[in-house]
Design an enzyme around this catalytic site. Sequence first.
Site, short mmCIF file in Angstrom:
data_model
loop_
_atom_site.label_atom_id
_atom_site.label_comp_id
_atom_site.label_asym_id
_atom_site.label_seq_id
_atom_site.Cartn_x
_atom_site.Cartn_y
_atom_site.Cartn_z
N TYR A 67 17.55 5.64 2.75
CA TYR A 67 16.80 5.49 1.81
C TYR A 67 17.38 4.92 0.47
CZ TYR A 67 13.67 8.73 4.23
OH TYR A 67 12.80 8.96 5.33
N LEU A 226 -3.48 4.98 2.29
CA LEU A 226 -4.95 4.95 2.80
C LEU A 226 -5.84 5.89 2.49
CD1 LEU A 226 -7.10 3.15 4.23
CD2 LEU A 226 -6.20 4.02 6.40
#
Length: 360
Positions: A67, A226
Amino acid sequence: MIDLLWSGIMQYLTFGRGNGLRVSEYALGTATFGTRWGAGSERSETARMLDRFADAGGTFLDTAESYQAGESEEILGELLTTRRDQFTVATKFAVGINPASGVQGTGASRRTMIRAVEGSLARLRTDRIDLLWVHFPDPVTPTTEIVRALDDLVRSGKILYAGLSNFPAWRTARAVTLAEVRGWAPIVGVQAEYSLVERSADREILPMAEALGLGATFWSPLGGGLLTGKYRHQSEGRLTTLGRLIHTEDTEQKSTVLNTVLRIADDLGTIAAQVAIAWLRHRAAIATTGLVPVIGPRTLSQLDTYLAALDVELSHEQYQQLDEASRIPLGQPHESVAARTPTLLGGSDIDFRQPTVPVA
């Protein structure tokens, strides 16, 4: 149903039935901690988010050596210097710290695992990793090597628990069995993508976790944004900043799911993201093992949205509407087995009392 312990805002649970690891019902995902990917959160904002998460009762942190090319772990190491014992820190290896790691820095081999753990310990400024995830399986490292190397690390005290992320169910089941029969440190959990727009884990991974008593963490609980509904009005977000780990309305079912989420949010006077998370929390509460969404805010405001979802309650009917809209076909052999279950049980009029815990 799992027992939940209350403490302020956040609830707590044991991460699976076969261990005593206690975690908060959210894990704070820290893939956005840092800016080496060209997108993410500045250190001052990450400090505010960690404080807010802790104030809400959050204790479970999820990071990875990859990350932000190691910056996520570095930031956590700085922020946890005086309060390391307040948190359960989970990190991952296998992808490598950067895309140029190559054959010497990627994969799930013992060599890569040991190197990754030493690097993560240094960046996190700690003497142990509470939960080490194998981020992805590779096509060449045998499961036996992975499980034995994890056992060695547990015995050394460098990690306390081990889990498998993004592994197919059959490989996880084999790993669990190898650990059991050989007396090695157990595999305690799995990590997989799961949300109202990605329920593939319902086919094998989650039934396996329930049967074997494994904890599970769900990444991308909002489908890469979404399920917030924002992409109907704008393009800015993970879709434009990272360009990966996202979903779009590319199927009729995804549109139906989002429409259902938005309608229920309107009925409840809340926002879509909180409805999507509330469905996951409801899904977790009816499980027999620990299921934990990994939330991934980039700003304090986004974190507050996730935390506000703790107060959103869905009715049974609303949960069912979301479940039905998002349900996927299980495929074979599940459908054939379901169709023949009455015959296999000697007739549909026989009432078999099911055990509270699935039989392994």
